[in-house]
Design a protein around this motif. Structure first.
Motif, PDB file in Angstrom:
ATOM      1  N   ASP A 136       0.848  -1.180   0.000  1.00 33.57           N
ATOM      2  CA  ASP A 136       0.000   0.000   0.000  1.00 33.57           C
ATOM      3  C   ASP A 136       0.889   1.238   0.000  1.00 33.57           C
ATOM      4  O   ASP A 136       2.021   1.219   0.511  1.00 33.57           O
ATOM      5  CB  ASP A 136      -0.898   0.013   1.238  1.00 33.57           C
ATOM      6  N   SER A 137       0.390   2.314  -0.599  1.00 32.30           N
ATOM      7  CA  SER A 137       1.092   3.593  -0.559  1.00 32.30           C
ATOM      8  C   SER A 137       0.803   4.268   0.773  1.00 32.30           C
ATOM      9  O   SER A 137      -0.315   4.215   1.288  1.00 32.30           O
ATOM     10  CB  SER A 137       0.641   4.488  -1.710  1.00 32.30           C
ATOM     11  N   PHE A 138       1.812   4.910   1.324  1.00 34.16           N
ATOM     12  CA  PHE A 138       1.693   5.436   2.671  1.00 34.16           C
ATOM     13  C   PHE A 138       2.370   6.795   2.732  1.00 34.16           C
ATOM     14  O   PHE A 138       3.477   6.982   2.215  1.00 34.16           O
ATOM     15  CB  PHE A 138       2.359   4.465   3.650  1.00 34.16           C
ATOM     16  N   GLY A 139       1.711   7.772   3.344  1.00 36.76           N
ATOM     17  CA  GLY A 139       2.327   9.071   3.506  1.00 36.76           C
ATOM     18  C   GLY A 139       1.340  10.212   3.408  1.00 36.76           C
ATOM     19  O   GLY A 139       0.135  10.012   3.261  1.00 36.76           O
ATOM     20  N   ASN A 140       1.882  11.432   3.547  1.00 41.29           N
ATOM     21  CA  ASN A 140       1.086  12.662   3.481  1.00 41.29           C
ATOM     22  C   ASN A 140      -0.049  12.652   4.511  1.00 41.29           C
ATOM     23  O   ASN A 140      -1.225  12.706   4.176  1.00 41.29           O
ATOM     24  CB  ASN A 140       0.535  12.864   2.066  1.00 41.29           C
ATOM     25  N   PHE A 141       0.325  12.555   5.772  1.00 43.81           N
ATOM     26  CA  PHE A 141      -0.669  12.497   6.848  1.00 43.81           C
ATOM     27  C   PHE A 141      -0.114  13.172   8.090  1.00 43.81           C
ATOM     28  O   PHE A 141       1.084  13.466   8.200  1.00 43.81           O
ATOM     29  CB  PHE A 141      -1.045  11.053   7.166  1.00 43.81           C
ATOM     30  N   THR A 142      -1.014  13.423   9.038  1.00 44.70           N
ATOM     31  CA  THR A 142      -0.641  13.962  10.353  1.00 44.70           C
ATOM     32  C   THR A 142      -1.081  12.965  11.414  1.00 44.70           C
ATOM     33  O   THR A 142      -2.156  12.362  11.307  1.00 44.70           O
ATOM     34  CB  THR A 142      -1.308  15.324  10.599  1.00 44.70           C
ATOM     35  N   ALA A 143      -0.248  12.777  12.429  1.00 47.14           N
ATOM     36  CA  ALA A 143      -0.564  11.815  13.488  1.00 47.14           C
ATOM     37  C   ALA A 143      -0.193  12.394  14.844  1.00 47.14           C
ATOM     38  O   ALA A 143       0.775  13.157  14.969  1.00 47.14           O
ATOM     39  CB  ALA A 143       0.178  10.510  13.259  1.00 47.14           C
ATOM     40  N   GLU A 144      -0.989  12.034  15.847  1.00 50.00           N
ATOM     41  CA  GLU A 144      -0.634  12.313  17.241  1.00 50.00           C
ATOM     42  C   GLU A 144       0.171  11.129  17.752  1.00 50.00           C
ATOM     43  O   GLU A 144      -0.226   9.973  17.577  1.00 50.00           O
ATOM     44  CB  GLU A 144      -1.885  12.496  18.100  1.00 50.00           C
TER      45      GLU A 144
END
Length: 415
Positions: free
Chosen positions: A351-359
């Motif tokens: 799966d493609s993964f990235g461009n996100f915000t996480a706590e």
């Protein structure tokens, strides 16, 4: 070989050497080979700190200074704590700088709710029961001498057919006389296996090859009793040196008052994962990682032929129906290193993964289910007013299992 019978509950083992009766605090000698002992470290609570330095000696000095402040009352209870031995140096050279971790055991009476360090770089550790290879080391924490001795010990173990994580790995210096390092009370040690890694491999084909040689003819049972341990493993500061590989994902972060980070990641790339056919978190990596490893091996992305536990790795946990118990959760194990473009992986495992915000909340230990879910609940409550995906979290583990002290794990809750 280890031939003479002796009994150390809960183990029954064999030994040829009287030296195996050596008494060490928090250790039991199980077997003595011609060039080393095999010992069991008891489950215990330690205080640790890590520095990066060109020199093992100067790194050792800097780290001991930080721990001395904690022991002298720079903690949540303003409590002065007597110095316990052994003093342990954990070291490894993953980059141009050397990683140096210094650790002291805490007195047993403090294992249930020990004082929390005020310095965020000083941390509390719970070390699970661990099997180590140990031999005398006639020197102090001088880098070149220690490295040479460690390299010789790694080679001895490999030549003898003992399983180790890697010949390029952490090693440990145990000092039992804090005033004089150059005594018979100084030893060098290398990780063999612990309760967590044993549980991971148990039941797999090839399980026995992960055990020290003498254990392969005996039933390995771990202790089930011991002093009450209650330690807050959440870190006040996540730091920035927990992932040193050039392929580690880059991010920006803002930290709040209790150390929770709001991280923003760019495009990470394609990652490989596998859904685990279980409703038990402790079995998820056990069931899914061999498939992940096989996909990496088919693309020439792993070293060696036999399966070994991967790192860094992540575990996606998704709650299908809130608050309906463990079996309403699904798990997917992932190797958190981006795949090369040319890698050929089954479409249902990539799966493609990235461009996100996480706590993100960071914590120590080995990422065991009770600890991970406790930190997850704590983080979820802390970010309850923020717009996040409340039905899933990502549990990250970064360290090799041979690292005992100041380990780094994370819980991510996505926006």
């Amino acid at each position: 070989e280890c031939l003479t019978f002796f009994n150390v509950s809960p183990f029954v083992f064999f030994s040829t050497n009287k030296k195996c009766s050596v008494t060490r605090k928090l250790q039991t000698c199980l077997c003595s080979e011609s060039h080393y002992d095999v010992r069991r470290m008891h489950k215990s609570v330690w205080v640790s700190t890590t520095v990066w330095d060109l020199s093992l000696l100067s790194g050792n000095t800097r780290a001991k200074r930080k721990l001395s402040k904690y022991l002298n009352g720079h903690n949540s209870k303003a409590l002065k704590i007597s110095t316990q031995l052994p003093l342990v140096t954990q070291t490894y050279v993953p980059t141009d700088l050397r990683e140096v971790t210094i650790s002291y055991p805490l007195p047993k009476e403090l294992w249930d709710n020990p004082p929390v360090p005020k310095d965020p770089k000083v941390v509390l550790d719970v070390i699970p029961e661990t099997i180590m290879y140990v031999r005398p080391y006639p020197g102090g924490p001088q880098g070149f001498t220690a490295d040479r001795e460690a390299n010789s010990f790694f080679k001895t173990l490999t030549d003898h057919g003992e399983p180790i994580i890697s010949e390029d790995d952490y090693y440990y210096i145990f000092q039992y006389d804090s005033n004089n390092a150059k005594t018979e009370g100084t030893e060098i040690a290398i990780f063999a296996i612990n309760t967590v890694l044993d549980e991971f491999y148990r039941g797999m084909s090839g399980y026995m090859r992960h055990l020290p040689l003498f254990l392969r003819d005996h039933e390995l049972e771990w202790s089930t009793e011991g002093p009450s341990i209650n330690v807050d493993l959440v870190r006040q500061d996540c730091g920035t040196t927990f992932c040193t590989d050039p392929k580690c994902p880059k991010y920006t972060a803002k930290k709040d008052a209790i150390g929770v980070e709001t991280r923003t990641y760019g495009d990470i790339g394609r990652i490989v994962f596998k859904n685990a056919p279980t409703c038990q978190m402790e079995r998820a990596h056990h069931l899914a990682q061999p498939e992940v490893y096989r996909a990496l091996k088919d693309n020439g992305l792993t070293q060696g032929g036999d399966f070994s536990r991967l790192s860094p790795l992540g575990l996606w946990v998704t709650q299908k129906e809130p608050h309906q118990g463990g079996c309403s959760r699904t798990y997917a194990s992932t190797f958190m290193v981006p795949l090369p473009r040319e890698a050929q992986v089954p479409v249902d495992m990539v799966d493609s993964f990235g461009n996100f915000t996480a706590e993100v909340m960071c914590y120590g230990g080995y990422g065991e289910p009770a600890d991970a879910f406790a930190v997850g609940r704590r983080l979820s409550e802390h970010v309850a007013t923020r717009q996040t995906c409340r039905n899933s979290m990502l549990l990250m583990e970064y360290n090799m299992y041979s690292r005992l002290f100041n380990r780094h794990n994370e819980v991510w809750i996505m926006h």
